[in-house]
Design a protein around this motif. Structure first.
Motif, PDB file in Angstrom:
ATOM      1  N   LYS A 181      28.927  40.063  46.505  1.00  0.00           N
ATOM      2  CA  LYS A 181      28.179  38.914  47.005  1.00  0.00           C
ATOM      3  C   LYS A 181      28.882  37.607  46.663  1.00  0.00           C
ATOM      4  O   LYS A 181      28.878  36.655  47.450  1.00  0.00           O
ATOM      5  N   THR A 182      29.485  37.553  45.487  1.00  0.00           N
ATOM      6  CA  THR A 182      30.184  36.348  45.055  1.00  0.00           C
ATOM      7  C   THR A 182      31.388  36.083  45.957  1.00  0.00           C
ATOM      8  O   THR A 182      31.655  34.935  46.333  1.00  0.00           O
ATOM      9  N   LEU A 183      32.112  37.119  46.307  1.00  0.00           N
ATOM     10  CA  LEU A 183      33.277  36.974  47.177  1.00  0.00           C
ATOM     11  C   LEU A 183      32.864  36.537  48.578  1.00  0.00           C
ATOM     12  O   LEU A 183      33.523  35.695  49.196  1.00  0.00           O
ATOM     13  N   ILE A 184      31.773  37.099  49.069  1.00  0.00           N
ATOM     14  CA  ILE A 184      31.283  36.707  50.394  1.00  0.00           C
ATOM     15  C   ILE A 184      30.858  35.238  50.380  1.00  0.00           C
ATOM     16  O   ILE A 184      31.183  34.468  51.295  1.00  0.00           O
TER      17      ILE A 184
ATOM     18  N   ARG B  66      38.534  30.858  44.269  1.00  0.00           N
ATOM     19  CA  ARG B  66      37.255  30.173  44.427  1.00  0.00           C
ATOM     20  C   ARG B  66      36.145  30.910  43.676  1.00  0.00           C
ATOM     21  O   ARG B  66      35.254  30.295  43.094  1.00  0.00           O
ATOM     22  N   ALA B  67      36.207  32.229  43.685  1.00  0.00           N
ATOM     23  CA  ALA B  67      35.186  33.030  43.013  1.00  0.00           C
ATOM     24  C   ALA B  67      35.378  33.069  41.501  1.00  0.00           C
ATOM     25  O   ALA B  67      34.478  33.496  40.768  1.00  0.00           O
ATOM     26  N   GLY B  68      36.552  32.647  41.034  1.00  0.00           N
ATOM     27  CA  GLY B  68      36.810  32.634  39.598  1.00  0.00           C
ATOM     28  C   GLY B  68      37.137  34.001  39.026  1.00  0.00           C
ATOM     29  O   GLY B  68      36.819  34.280  37.867  1.00  0.00           O
ATOM     30  N   VAL B  69      37.764  34.854  39.858  1.00  0.00           N
ATOM     31  CA  VAL B  69      38.133  36.189  39.393  1.00  0.00           C
ATOM     32  C   VAL B  69      39.626  36.395  39.609  1.00  0.00           C
ATOM     33  O   VAL B  69      40.307  35.564  40.218  1.00  0.00           O
ATOM     34  N   SER B  70      40.152  37.508  39.131  1.00  0.00           N
ATOM     35  CA  SER B  70      41.581  37.786  39.278  1.00  0.00           C
ATOM     36  C   SER B  70      41.925  37.989  40.746  1.00  0.00           C
ATOM     37  O   SER B  70      41.066  38.354  41.558  1.00  0.00           O
ATOM     38  N   HIS B  71      43.195  37.765  41.087  1.00  0.00           N
ATOM     39  CA  HIS B  71      43.566  37.836  42.497  1.00  0.00           C
ATOM     40  C   HIS B  71      43.504  39.256  43.044  1.00  0.00           C
ATOM     41  O   HIS B  71      43.512  39.460  44.257  1.00  0.00           O
ATOM     42  N   ASN B  72      43.429  40.253  42.170  1.00  0.00           N
ATOM     43  CA  ASN B  72      43.303  41.635  42.619  1.00  0.00           C
ATOM     44  C   ASN B  72      41.839  42.070  42.771  1.00  0.00           C
ATOM     45  O   ASN B  72      41.570  43.116  43.371  1.00  0.00           O
ATOM     46  N   ALA B  73      40.925  41.302  42.221  1.00  0.00           N
ATOM     47  CA  ALA B  73      39.509  41.691  42.205  1.00  0.00           C
ATOM     48  C   ALA B  73      38.929  41.944  43.601  1.00  0.00           C
ATOM     49  O   ALA B  73      38.160  42.895  43.780  1.00  0.00           O
ATOM     50  N   PRO B  74      39.239  41.132  44.622  1.00  0.00           N
ATOM     51  CA  PRO B  74      38.646  41.370  45.943  1.00  0.00           C
ATOM     52  C   PRO B  74      38.918  42.758  46.510  1.00  0.00           C
ATOM     53  O   PRO B  74      38.108  43.300  47.268  1.00  0.00           O
ATOM     54  N   TYR B  75      40.057  43.344  46.124  1.00  0.00           N
ATOM     55  CA  TYR B  75      40.430  44.635  46.701  1.00  0.00           C
ATOM     56  C   TYR B  75      39.526  45.771  46.230  1.00  0.00           C
ATOM     57  O   TYR B  75      39.549  46.857  46.823  1.00  0.00           O
TER      58      TYR B  75
END
Length: 246
Positions: free
Chosen positions: A33-36, A59-68
């Motif tokens: 939900k945060t990524l969306i 923007r979400a404040g997470v690591s660049h691999n987290a969305p995957y």
């Protein structure tokens, strides 16, 4: 009063969340939900979806691999964002029609709210109804489902109107009902796109006012109900009888 235009000052910009709030959402299992939400903010701010998954992660404040972990490809995230946009649209339509029993009045409010949503969120609206980012044959289930749910609001209005006599009784038939809803959807959507592109040259008119005009045109296009048609036929028959008796 909302005007039928897409001035940038009218658009609601998303407010970036703090890293503290984002981190809290992430650790509570709300990463998807945060990524969306982050992608929706980027769409609104950039008025396009040319950003990368790395930008979304930042923007979400997470690591660049987290969305995957949730989205294998950017197009999957865009599909989720489009579905979220349609949910937002449906929510605003339902709010606009809340407490309105009269089908005609409900249809007017729906048309106005629909146009207003698109005018205030042009990039998101394009994303919601576009296949340009993914190819013409790509239509994920969540996007299709969101579209069906939104169109169901129109079908419910026409169904209630057919029962009460506001609309022709033939709309109680499923095929007629679906055709009416689809034609209305196409009309309102087309006008919304014209407004977004600055091609709806209708002067200084509110979205509510134009929504009413559109509804009047649509309802006229549905034709007279059976009672009106019967009355017309009786008048014609009487006229023919008078002429024959001369």
């Amino acid at each position: 009063m909302n005007r039928l235009s897409c001035n940038s000052s009218d658009r609601s910009k998303a407010t970036p969340r703090s890293k503290e709030n984002t981190a809290s959402a992430y650790h509570h299992g709300d990463l998807r939900k945060t990524l969306i939400a982050a992608s929706l903010e980027l769409v609104a701010e950039g008025e396009n979806w040319n950003f990368s998954l790395r930008e979304v992660a930042r923007r979400a404040g997470v690591s660049h691999n987290a969305p995957y972990s949730h989205f294998a490809h950017k197009r999957d995230l865009l599909a989720a964002a489009a579905g979220a946009g349609r949910d937002l649209l449906r929510g605003q339509l339902m709010t606009a029609m809340a407490g309105i029993a009269d089908p005609l009045a409900a249809l007017r409010r729906l048309g106005a709210a629909w146009i207003n949503f698109g005018a205030k969120n042009p990039a998101l609206y394009r994303l919601m109804f576009s296949a340009a980012h993914s190819g013409p044959d790509w239509r994920p289930e969540q996007v299709l489902a969101a579209g069906v749910a939104t169109r169901a609001l129109l079908e419910d209005i026409f169904r209630r109107g057919a029962r009460s006599g506001v609309f022709p009784p033939r709309l109680a038939r499923e095929s007629e009902l679906q055709n009416a809803a689809l034609c209305t959807w196409a009309t309102v959507h087309g006008l919304t796109m014209l407004a977004i592109d600055g091609l709806a040259n209708v002067g200084d008119i509110s979205s509510e006012g134009f929504g009413q005009k559109i509804v009047a045109i649509i309802t006229r296009g549905l034709g007279p109900n059976e009672a009106s048609a019967a009355e017309i036929n009786r008048v014609k028959a009487k006229t023919r009888a008078v002429k024959a008796g001369r």
